[in-house]
Design a protein around this motif. Structure first.
Motif, short mmCIF file in Angstrom:
data_model
loop_
_atom_site.label_atom_id
_atom_site.label_comp_id
_atom_site.label_asym_id
_atom_site.label_seq_id
_atom_site.Cartn_x
_atom_site.Cartn_y
_atom_site.Cartn_z
N LEU A 199 0.83 -1.21 0.00
CA LEU A 199 0.00 0.00 0.00
C LEU A 199 0.86 1.25 0.00
CD1 LEU A 199 -2.65 -1.32 2.53
CD2 LEU A 199 -3.00 -0.95 0.08
N GLU A 200 1.95 1.23 0.79
CA GLU A 200 2.87 2.36 0.81
C GLU A 200 3.48 2.57 -0.58
OE1 GLU A 200 5.80 1.73 4.12
OE2 GLU A 200 5.53 3.90 4.26
N THR A 201 3.90 1.48 -1.20
CA THR A 201 4.49 1.60 -2.54
C THR A 201 3.49 2.22 -3.51
OG1 THR A 201 5.85 -0.36 -2.15
CG2 THR A 201 5.54 0.31 -4.45
N ASP A 204 13.42 8.41 -3.74
CA ASP A 204 14.12 7.45 -2.88
C ASP A 204 13.16 6.79 -1.90
OD1 ASP A 204 16.33 8.22 -4.27
OD2 ASP A 204 17.33 9.23 -2.60
N ASN A 205 12.20 7.55 -1.39
CA ASN A 205 11.21 6.95 -0.49
C ASN A 205 10.39 5.89 -1.24
OD1 ASN A 205 9.55 8.48 2.34
ND2 ASN A 205 9.26 6.38 1.59
N THR A 206 10.04 6.21 -2.48
CA THR A 206 9.27 5.26 -3.30
C THR A 206 10.07 3.98 -3.53
OG1 THR A 206 8.30 7.18 -4.42
CG2 THR A 206 7.95 5.02 -5.44
N ASP A 249 12.46 2.80 -1.73
CA ASP A 249 12.59 2.07 -0.47
C ASP A 249 11.36 1.20 -0.21
OD1 ASP A 249 14.97 3.40 -0.20
OD2 ASP A 249 14.42 4.48 1.64
N GLU A 250 10.17 1.79 -0.40
CA GLU A 250 8.94 1.02 -0.11
C GLU A 250 8.82 -0.17 -1.04
OE1 GLU A 250 8.13 1.94 2.49
OE2 GLU A 250 8.03 4.10 2.69
N LEU A 251 9.19 0.05 -2.29
CA LEU A 251 9.12 -1.05 -3.26
C LEU A 251 10.02 -2.20 -2.83
CD1 LEU A 251 8.09 -2.18 -5.94
CD2 LEU A 251 9.89 -0.90 -7.09
N ILE A 311 2.45 9.52 7.02
CA ILE A 311 2.61 8.11 6.62
C ILE A 311 3.86 7.51 7.26
CG2 ILE A 311 3.41 6.75 4.63
CD1 ILE A 311 0.45 6.95 4.66
N GLU A 312 4.96 8.21 7.20
CA GLU A 312 6.22 7.61 7.61
C GLU A 312 6.37 7.52 9.13
OE1 GLU A 312 8.15 6.01 5.42
OE2 GLU A 312 6.59 6.53 3.97
N GLN A 313 5.73 8.44 9.87
CA GLN A 313 5.75 8.23 11.33
C GLN A 313 4.93 6.99 11.68
OE1 GLN A 313 3.15 8.59 13.75
NE2 GLN A 313 1.65 8.88 12.09
N THR A 347 14.50 2.56 8.76
CA THR A 347 14.48 3.32 7.51
C THR A 347 13.20 4.14 7.42
OG1 THR A 347 13.42 1.64 6.09
CG2 THR A 347 15.82 1.50 6.36
N GLU A 348 12.12 3.62 8.02
CA GLU A 348 10.89 4.41 8.08
C GLU A 348 11.12 5.67 8.92
OE1 GLU A 348 8.33 3.45 6.29
OE2 GLU A 348 8.84 1.37 5.87
N ALA A 349 11.91 5.51 9.99
CA ALA A 349 12.23 6.67 10.84
C ALA A 349 13.09 7.68 10.08
CB ALA A 349 12.94 6.21 12.11
N MET A 350 13.99 7.18 9.23
CA MET A 350 14.79 8.11 8.42
C MET A 350 13.88 8.91 7.48
SD MET A 350 18.08 5.79 7.41
CE MET A 350 18.84 4.70 8.62
N HIS A 351 12.91 8.22 6.89
CA HIS A 351 11.95 8.92 6.04
C HIS A 351 11.20 9.98 6.86
CE1 HIS A 351 11.62 4.90 3.59
NE2 HIS A 351 12.72 5.57 3.32
N CYS A 352 10.69 9.55 8.01
CA CYS A 352 9.89 10.44 8.84
C CYS A 352 10.68 11.69 9.22
CB CYS A 352 9.43 9.68 10.09
SG CYS A 352 8.51 10.68 11.25
FE LIG Z 1 7.54 4.12 4.65
#
Ligand SMILES: [Fe+2]
Ligand SMILES: [Fe+2]
Length: 375
Positions: free
Chosen positions: A71-73, A116-118, A120-122, A233-235, A263-268
């Protein structure tokens, strides 16, 4: 939307889909119509999904995370097509120069960060499913729910989507939650919104058509909405992984959730910094949507000031223990259902079918039933 989750106990049951699918197609065939695909040629038919050599709980937690990452991707892909960098790593779409420029007001490198976030999720999605398959466990495939409309604005692919970025209700309370030195959601505390008007009504985070590209403050309001939605989303991901990690059993599964979660925390962290650059404005096409100046009275100070981007130490585990700089919330009870409710309440699934909600609820319930073996 909450009702979509609560009212479906009698509708489609994922297990019957799996069982029926295997009966019809044979265990060696991964049919496109299967909601949860068997990765094992030797899988036996049964009332439960196959966990292979993993504990049932580990497989259930990884399957819920795989679904969340799919879903994130899907949502990040939509952002990338219009406002990111379209390349071989993240193909699809051709970019929308006006939206990309509005996002660049938040940071000139926003397109790179969205890309880059995209990506990562993929990779999260593909890796978790591949790991499940490598252990002979069933994987998650949501393809049959790719039914929602794409943006009609220049730059978007015209394909079916899993998520809806055009009717969002964005909870921005994470902004003050991570700045409070005395409150923690795991203690039942609640938090002020950074952008209260984003948390009511429905707002597009991508241009719906080229009509949304003007006037300037309107497309900027859409870019600002995206900027806060990225953090929201990322938090969520930042909390989900440590919350579920507490109930996994196998060291490799623990390693997976402990390695993806940060890595989610890095995004957040990145998005928190960028959201703080969203210019104060009122949407000229929706006067109910107001982005305040977070640095000026009556806002400002530790709760709102935009250059305070690291977690403020707060209470953790017990009020009698010293304050600690932490991710919050991380309570494990009901964490998967909580994440599903969070995503549903933001309007991300507006337009999805009852079968989609039934499947997601079932995946979440199984993940929340998981217990660390030996406990
Ligand atoms: Fe994420
Ligand atoms: Fe992810």
């Amino acid at each position: 939307m909450t009702d979509s989750l609560n009212g479906l106990k009698t509708s489609i049951n994922r297990r019957s889909f799996v069982k029926n699918g295997l009966t019809a197609a044979g265990a060696a065939t991964v049919g496109a119509g299967l909601l949860v695909s068997s990765s094992s040629a030797f899988a036996k038919k049964g009332p439960e999904e196959h966990s292979g050599s993993l504990t049932r709980g580990d497989a259930a937690i990884l399957r819920f995370l795989a679904a969340a990452e799919i879903l994130e991707t899907d949502l990040w892909q939509q952002y990338n097509e219009l406002g990111g960098i379209q390349d071989s790593e993240v193909p699809g779409g051709s970019g929308n120069s006006v939206y990309t420029a509005a996002l660049a007001v938040l940071d000139e490198d926003m397109d790179q960060y969205i890309h880059d976030n995209t990506e990562d999720e993929l990779t999260h999605e593909v890796f978790i499913n591949a790991y499940l398959a490598s252990k002979g466990a069933d994987i998650v495939n949501l393809d049959e729910f790719r039914t929602l409309s794409s943006s009609q604005a220049t730059g978007a692919q015209q394909i079916g989507r899993l998520t809806n970025l055009m009717q969002l209700t964005v909870d921005t309370s994470w902004w003050t939650r991570y700045r409070s030195s005395s409150k923690n959601p795991d203690f039942g505390d609640t938090f002020d919104q950074a952008v209260p008007t984003l948390n009511v009504g429905q707002h597009p985070a991508i241009p719906r058509t080229d009509d949304d590209l003007t006037p300037n403050d309107h497309i900027q309001a859409i870019a600002n909405t995206a900027g806060f939605h990225f953090g929201t989303i990322e938090q969520g991901g930042t909390s989900l992984y440590p919350s579920l990690a507490q109930r996994v059993t196998h060291p490799d599964v623990l390693r997976i959730v402990l390695s993806i979660g940060p890595t989610e925390a890095m995004h957040c962290q990145t998005w928190q910094d960028k959201a703080g650059n969203a210019p104060a404005l009122t949407d000229p096409k929706d006067s109910t949507l107001v982005f305040p100046d977070l640095n000026s009275p009556p806002l400002g100070g530790e709760e709102f000031q935009t250059n305070l981007i690291m977690p403020e130490p707060t209470i953790f585990l017990s009020r009698s223990l010293p304050a600690c700089s932490i991710v919050r919330p991380t309570a494990t009870k009901g964490a998967a259902m909580g994440a599903l409710k969070f995503l549903t309440d933001m309007g991300l699934f507006i337009g999805q079918s009852p079968a989609f909600f039934a499947l997601m609820r079932d995946l979440a319930e199984d993940a929340d039933d998981a217990r660390r073996a030996g406990r």
